[in-house]
Design a protein around this motif. Sequence first.
Motif, PDB file in Angstrom:
ATOM      1  N   CYS A 148       0.856  -1.180   0.000  1.00  0.00           N
ATOM      2  CA  CYS A 148       0.000   0.000   0.000  1.00  0.00           C
ATOM      3  C   CYS A 148       0.894   1.232   0.000  1.00  0.00           C
ATOM      4  N   GLY A 149       0.383   2.334  -0.509  1.00  0.00           N
ATOM      5  CA  GLY A 149       1.169   3.553  -0.516  1.00  0.00           C
ATOM      6  C   GLY A 149       0.305   4.796  -0.565  1.00  0.00           C
ATOM      7  N   MET A 150       0.919   5.911  -0.221  1.00  0.00           N
ATOM      8  CA  MET A 150       0.300   7.228  -0.363  1.00  0.00           C
ATOM      9  C   MET A 150       1.281   8.081  -1.171  1.00  0.00           C
ATOM     10  N   ARG A 151       0.784   8.622  -2.282  1.00  0.00           N
ATOM     11  CA  ARG A 151       1.650   9.414  -3.164  1.00  0.00           C
ATOM     12  C   ARG A 151       1.084  10.815  -3.325  1.00  0.00           C
ATOM     13  N   SER A 152       1.958  11.791  -3.241  1.00  0.00           N
ATOM     14  CA  SER A 152       1.503  13.162  -3.452  1.00  0.00           C
ATOM     15  C   SER A 152       1.122  13.364  -4.910  1.00  0.00           C
ATOM     16  N   LYS A 153       0.114  14.190  -5.113  1.00  0.00           N
ATOM     17  CA  LYS A 153      -0.186  14.602  -6.474  1.00  0.00           C
ATOM     18  C   LYS A 153       0.962  15.468  -6.969  1.00  0.00           C
ATOM     19  N   LYS A 154       1.143  15.521  -8.276  1.00  0.00           N
ATOM     20  CA  LYS A 154       2.264  16.285  -8.811  1.00  0.00           C
ATOM     21  C   LYS A 154       2.169  17.748  -8.393  1.00  0.00           C
ATOM     22  N   PHE A 155       3.321  18.287  -8.019  1.00  0.00           N
ATOM     23  CA  PHE A 155       3.361  19.687  -7.663  1.00  0.00           C
ATOM     24  C   PHE A 155       2.982  20.542  -8.873  1.00  0.00           C
ATOM     25  N   ASP A 156       2.645  21.782  -8.612  1.00  0.00           N
ATOM     26  CA  ASP A 156       2.374  22.731  -9.685  1.00  0.00           C
ATOM     27  C   ASP A 156       3.705  23.080 -10.343  1.00  0.00           C
ATOM     28  N   GLY A 157       4.086  22.298 -11.328  1.00  0.00           N
ATOM     29  CA  GLY A 157       5.423  22.400 -11.909  1.00  0.00           C
ATOM     30  C   GLY A 157       6.337  21.450 -11.166  1.00  0.00           C
ATOM     31  N   PHE A 158       7.226  21.977 -10.352  1.00  0.00           N
ATOM     32  CA  PHE A 158       8.130  21.153  -9.555  1.00  0.00           C
ATOM     33  C   PHE A 158       8.629  21.998  -8.397  1.00  0.00           C
ATOM     34  N   ILE A 159       9.270  21.351  -7.402  1.00  0.00           N
ATOM     35  CA  ILE A 159       9.917  22.101  -6.333  1.00  0.00           C
ATOM     36  C   ILE A 159      11.423  21.933  -6.462  1.00  0.00           C
ATOM     37  N   ASP A 160      12.132  22.954  -6.076  1.00  0.00           N
ATOM     38  CA  ASP A 160      13.582  22.999  -6.199  1.00  0.00           C
ATOM     39  C   ASP A 160      14.198  22.814  -4.815  1.00  0.00           C
ATOM     40  N   LEU A 161      14.844  21.663  -4.593  1.00  0.00           N
ATOM     41  CA  LEU A 161      15.521  21.391  -3.331  1.00  0.00           C
ATOM     42  C   LEU A 161      17.035  21.327  -3.526  1.00  0.00           C
ATOM     43  N   GLU A 162      17.522  22.025  -4.524  1.00  0.00           N
ATOM     44  CA  GLU A 162      18.947  22.020  -4.842  1.00  0.00           C
ATOM     45  C   GLU A 162      19.793  22.471  -3.660  1.00  0.00           C
ATOM     46  N   ALA A 163      19.254  23.378  -2.845  1.00  0.00           N
ATOM     47  CA  ALA A 163      20.024  23.931  -1.731  1.00  0.00           C
ATOM     48  C   ALA A 163      20.033  23.021  -0.505  1.00  0.00           C
ATOM     49  N   TYR A 164      19.354  21.876  -0.575  1.00  0.00           N
ATOM     50  CA  TYR A 164      19.208  21.009   0.589  1.00  0.00           C
ATOM     51  C   TYR A 164      19.828  19.644   0.315  1.00  0.00           C
ATOM     52  N   ASP A 165      20.168  18.946   1.401  1.00  0.00           N
ATOM     53  CA  ASP A 165      20.844  17.659   1.230  1.00  0.00           C
ATOM     54  C   ASP A 165      20.161  16.514   1.958  1.00  0.00           C
ATOM     55  N   THR A 166      19.075  16.784   2.699  1.00  0.00           N
ATOM     56  CA  THR A 166      18.456  15.761   3.542  1.00  0.00           C
ATOM     57  C   THR A 166      16.946  15.931   3.549  1.00  0.00           C
ATOM     58  N   ILE A 167      16.219  14.818   3.541  1.00  0.00           N
ATOM     59  CA  ILE A 167      14.776  14.812   3.769  1.00  0.00           C
ATOM     60  C   ILE A 167      14.538  14.369   5.211  1.00  0.00           C
ATOM     61  N   ALA A 168      13.761  15.150   5.946  1.00  0.00           N
ATOM     62  CA  ALA A 168      13.426  14.821   7.334  1.00  0.00           C
ATOM     63  C   ALA A 168      11.916  14.629   7.452  1.00  0.00           C
ATOM     64  N   MET A 169      11.504  13.633   8.250  1.00  0.00           N
ATOM     65  CA  MET A 169      10.089  13.347   8.441  1.00  0.00           C
ATOM     66  C   MET A 169       9.831  13.051   9.911  1.00  0.00           C
ATOM     67  N   LYS A 170       8.842  13.711  10.483  1.00  0.00           N
ATOM     68  CA  LYS A 170       8.446  13.414  11.862  1.00  0.00           C
ATOM     69  C   LYS A 170       7.333  12.373  11.804  1.00  0.00           C
ATOM     70  N   LEU A 171       7.648  11.153  12.302  1.00  0.00           N
ATOM     71  CA  LEU A 171       6.772  10.006  12.130  1.00  0.00           C
ATOM     72  C   LEU A 171       6.622   9.218  13.425  1.00  0.00           C
ATOM     73  N   LYS A 172       5.532   8.482  13.518  1.00  0.00           N
ATOM     74  CA  LYS A 172       5.363   7.476  14.575  1.00  0.00           C
ATOM     75  C   LYS A 172       5.001   6.163  13.891  1.00  0.00           C
ATOM     76  N   GLY A 173       5.857   5.152  14.035  1.00  0.00           N
ATOM     77  CA  GLY A 173       5.673   3.904  13.320  1.00  0.00           C
ATOM     78  C   GLY A 173       5.076   2.795  14.165  1.00  0.00           C
ATOM     79  N   ASP A 174       5.005   1.607  13.535  1.00  0.00           N
ATOM     80  CA  ASP A 174       4.392   0.444  14.171  1.00  0.00           C
ATOM     81  C   ASP A 174       5.323  -0.771  14.160  1.00  0.00           C
ATOM     82  N   GLY A 175       6.598  -0.561  13.892  1.00  0.00           N
ATOM     83  CA  GLY A 175       7.546  -1.662  13.831  1.00  0.00           C
ATOM     84  C   GLY A 175       7.802  -2.171  12.424  1.00  0.00           C
ATOM     85  N   ARG A 176       6.960  -1.780  11.460  1.00  0.00           N
ATOM     86  CA  ARG A 176       7.215  -2.140  10.077  1.00  0.00           C
ATOM     87  C   ARG A 176       8.218  -1.160   9.463  1.00  0.00           C
ATOM     88  N   TYR A 177       8.839  -1.549   8.372  1.00  0.00           N
ATOM     89  CA  TYR A 177       9.665  -0.617   7.626  1.00  0.00           C
ATOM     90  C   TYR A 177       8.791   0.056   6.577  1.00  0.00           C
TER      91      TYR A 177
END
Length: 224
Positions: free
Chosen positions: A97-126
């Motif tokens: 199963c998955g959740m996918r974002s709809k395409k951005f209006d054009g695209f986003i530019d993350l050239e200035a960044y090097d890491t994706i961070a997510m605040k999450l609470k999991g259930d033991g699955r990967y």
Amino acid sequence: MSRLRGLWEASISATKKALSWNVEDLMPPSEKYVFRFNSIDELKRWHLYSDSEYGGLSSASLEIENVGTGHNGIFSGHLSSDVSDGSKWRMNRSGFCGMRSKKFDGFIDLEAYDTIAMKLKGDGRYYISTIYTENWVNAPGQQEDNTWQAFVRLPKDNWYIAKIPLTSYMPTWRGNVVDVRLEMNPSRILGMSLSVNAEGGPPGSVSGSGDFKLEIDWIKALRT
């Protein structure tokens, strides 16, 4: 003469101001929100998918909890490795199963960044974090967006900020790692997704058919 003196003094003042600029003033912020799961409208930026589209029996939902007090998204459902009787699809695997974002209006530019961070609470699955970029690396017959994936490992039942360097995302094609040397183009990001599989994953992860639940507060880009 007074006019020339005034222009000269203004030029000197501008030069001093330019020289006094801090390099930090020329840089983008050290972090940038990509998604905040704080409203019903936020959920409209996403759509769900699962093996049920191909004859599988898995199901998923995406909701907002605590609307009006404090917010977070809940991606939950049931994973099944079974296939419905009489399915016309020949599936290589089920239980996803998955959740996918709809395409951005054009695209986003993350050239200035090097890491994706997510605040999450999991259930033991990967879980799998996916970034979709503009198709500038063409595989034979490929017309889809380029796909980059990384595992997300979380402690069970506790909020955790997962930080994934962009260099840790592997190029994939229909779920398989592409065995060539490629580099992501972070200036042309079209979307993101989070997904879960019943089988596989890092050692020690919960696996197999059954329920899953992932709580999500936000997703950011960081410059570390």
